[in-house]
Design an enzyme around this catalytic site. Structure first.
Site, short mmCIF file in Angstrom:
data_model
loop_
_atom_site.label_atom_id
_atom_site.label_comp_id
_atom_site.label_asym_id
_atom_site.label_seq_id
_atom_site.Cartn_x
_atom_site.Cartn_y
_atom_site.Cartn_z
N LYS A 111 0.67 -1.14 -0.20
CA LYS A 111 -0.22 -0.29 -0.39
C LYS A 111 0.49 1.04 -0.20
CE LYS A 111 -4.20 -2.40 0.67
NZ LYS A 111 -5.44 -2.34 -0.92
N LYS A 194 -1.83 -11.46 -8.82
CA LYS A 194 -3.80 -11.85 -8.18
C LYS A 194 -4.75 -11.06 -9.57
CE LYS A 194 -4.32 -10.24 -4.68
NZ LYS A 194 -5.28 -9.67 -3.30
N LYS A 197 -9.61 -6.49 -6.78
CA LYS A 197 -10.77 -5.60 -7.65
C LYS A 197 -10.53 -4.49 -7.49
CE LYS A 197 -14.03 -7.31 -3.53
NZ LYS A 197 -13.39 -7.86 -1.84
P1 TYM Z 1 -11.32 -9.05 0.05
O1 TYM Z 1 -11.89 -8.67 0.05
O2 TYM Z 1 -9.93 -9.15 -0.79
O3 TYM Z 1 -11.11 -11.13 -0.35
C1 TYM Z 1 -12.12 -11.60 0.01
C2 TYM Z 1 -11.87 -12.94 -0.29
O4 TYM Z 1 -11.53 -13.42 -1.60
C3 TYM Z 1 -10.17 -13.96 -1.26
N1 TYM Z 1 -9.31 -13.59 -2.66
C4 TYM Z 1 -8.60 -14.33 -3.48
N2 TYM Z 1 -8.68 -15.30 -3.68
C5 TYM Z 1 -7.68 -16.36 -4.69
N3 TYM Z 1 -7.41 -15.35 -5.74
C6 TYM Z 1 -7.48 -14.71 -5.98
N4 TYM Z 1 -7.23 -13.65 -6.92
C7 TYM Z 1 -8.19 -13.39 -4.64
N5 TYM Z 1 -8.77 -12.25 -4.83
C8 TYM Z 1 -9.29 -12.37 -3.04
C9 TYM Z 1 -9.36 -13.34 -0.73
O5 TYM Z 1 -8.37 -14.33 0.50
C10 TYM Z 1 -10.13 -13.62 0.81
O6 TYM Z 1 -10.93 -14.55 1.53
N6 TYM Z 1 -8.71 -8.25 5.11
C11 TYM Z 1 -10.09 -9.45 3.85
C12 TYM Z 1 -11.31 -9.05 4.72
C13 TYM Z 1 -11.39 -9.69 5.72
C14 TYM Z 1 -11.53 -10.87 6.38
C15 TYM Z 1 -11.62 -10.40 8.16
C16 TYM Z 1 -11.18 -11.80 5.43
C17 TYM Z 1 -11.72 -8.42 7.16
N7 TYM Z 1 -11.66 -9.40 7.95
C18 TYM Z 1 -11.66 -11.83 8.72
C19 TYM Z 1 -11.30 -13.04 6.92
C20 TYM Z 1 -11.28 -12.66 7.77
C21 TYM Z 1 -9.89 -9.55 2.34
O7 TYM Z 1 -9.64 -7.71 1.94
O8 TYM Z 1 -10.50 -10.25 1.30
#
Ligand code: TYM
Length: 329
Positions: A111, A194, A197
């Site tokens: 970041k 990867k 978003k």
């Molecule tokens: P976020 O919103 O970026 O993504 C949500 C979930 O999707 C998975 N993910 C992926 N898996 C495989 N390949 C990809 N290209 C890919 N992009 C996203 C992420 O691993 C995630 O499981 N910090 C987290 C949100 C969060 C969270 C938590 C998750 C907040 N508190 C507590 C688990 C437990 C995040 O930004 O995920």
């Protein structure tokens, strides 16, 4: 019964990475585990969403969760900001999280590089809030993609530190979980890294078929193999990874064979990949749109989730306060 917990940031619609990295697992887990799934809207504040967009973004992710098959009666589906106990636990955990370890987190370092104009304290303490999310329900398992591995390691660190600081065995050590398989990293269409978003390289569950075809046909490739069984460049390996996820085994072996014998036409491969993605997303897109039009259903699901999540969170917080030494007068 063990507890499973996972979340998704409300920074945009779900893409194939979110879906195959985490959400398909959520759905599978409901039967065997006590499940908590939530929309991480507090986490989304690190990128300053406009007040007018925040609510719609949360609503969109809720509809996508529900469309993917989460049953709000069986599981607990809620919005993070509806559960103030999480924010209090975050504050308490922050007292035992050290600058050095937070600054060394890969996502934080990324970041700083990509948005040097907005390095806020919320970004620095992002892993602490995530730890609070997870341990507030004393979760055992966390279904996530590969990109969240380090954040989970930090969660275990904070949980362990709390236990040893107060001489208790209160929090479990939550583990990433993908039914015994390796965690997934779904690649984007831009040839590197990867699917994300904010990277502009994603296919969203709500994308119309025509948009999906366009995106896949524009995906980065290379000049093609010049000798048999040539090692793949990253853009091509990524296309095959996507194909492994959405296409049948026969389709994948057909194109692998074509690649290995230098006969592959990337245009044909992309056409097939686009149609296979559309097969997966079409029923989801239709269901998402149906749910988005049903305000009463979303409202009811959120109210039920809020109640269940607060019951569990307030129990933990009460116990944590006692352990720390806050006592009523
Ligand atoms: P976020 O919103 O970026 O993504 C949500 C979930 O999707 C998975 N993910 C992926 N898996 C495989 N390949 C990809 N290209 C890919 N992009 C996203 C992420 O691993 C995630 O499981 N910090 C987290 C949100 C969060 C969270 C938590 C998750 C907040 N508190 C507590 C688990 C437990 C995040 O930004 O995920």
């Amino acid at each position: 019964m063990e507890t499973v917990l996972s979340g998704i940031r409300s920074t945009g619609n779900l893409h194939l990475g979110n879906y195959f990295g985490a959400v398909t697992n959520f759905v599978k887990m409901q039967k065997d585990y006590n499940c908590y799934f939530f929309v991480a809207d507090l986490h989304s504040l690190t990128t300053y969403p406009k007040p007018g967009d925040l609510h719609a973004n949360v609503r969109a992710v809720l509809a996508e969760y529900l469309a993917a098959g989460i049953d709000p009666e069986q599981s607990t589906l809620y919005v993070q900001s509806d559960v103030p106990e999480i924010s209090e636990l975050y504050l308490l955990l922050n007292m035992n999280a050290y600058m050095g370890e937070l600054e060394r987190t890969t996502t934080f370092k990324d970041k700083i590089r990509t948005q040097p104009e907005n390095v806020n304290a919320g970004l620095l303490t992002y892993p602490v809030l995530m730890a609070a999310d997870i341990i507030i329900h004393r979760a055992h398992k966390v279904p996530v993609g590969k990109d969240q591995e380090q954040n989970l390691e930090m969660t275990r660190k904070f949980a362990k530190r709390f236990n040893s600081m107060y001489g208790v065995e209160y929090f479990h050590m939550p583990e990433p979980f993908n039914f015994g398989k390796a965690l997934l990293k779904v690649p984007g269409l831009d040839g590197q890294g990867k699917m994300g978003k904010t990277s502009g390289n994603g296919i969203y569950l709500v994308d119309e078929p025509e948009a999906i075809r366009k995106k896949v046909m524009r995906a980065v490739t290379d000049a093609g193999p010049t000798k048999e069984n040539q090692e793949m460049t990253e853009p091509i390996a990524n296309l095959f990874t996507l194909m492994d996820i959405v296409s049948t085994k026969d389709t994948v072996s057909h194109f692998r064979e074509q690649y290995n014998t230098c006969q592959i036409r990337y245009g044909d491969m992309k056409k097939q990949l686009a149609e296979d993605i559309i097969m997966v997303t079409t029923p989801l897109r239709e269901k998402i749109n149906e749910i988005l039009a049903d305000d009463a259903y979303i409202r009811k699901a959120v109210a039920l989730g809020r109640e269940k999540a607060r019951a569990s969170a307030s129990k933990t917080l009460k116990e944590v306060r006692e352990i720390i030494g806050f006592r009523p007068f």
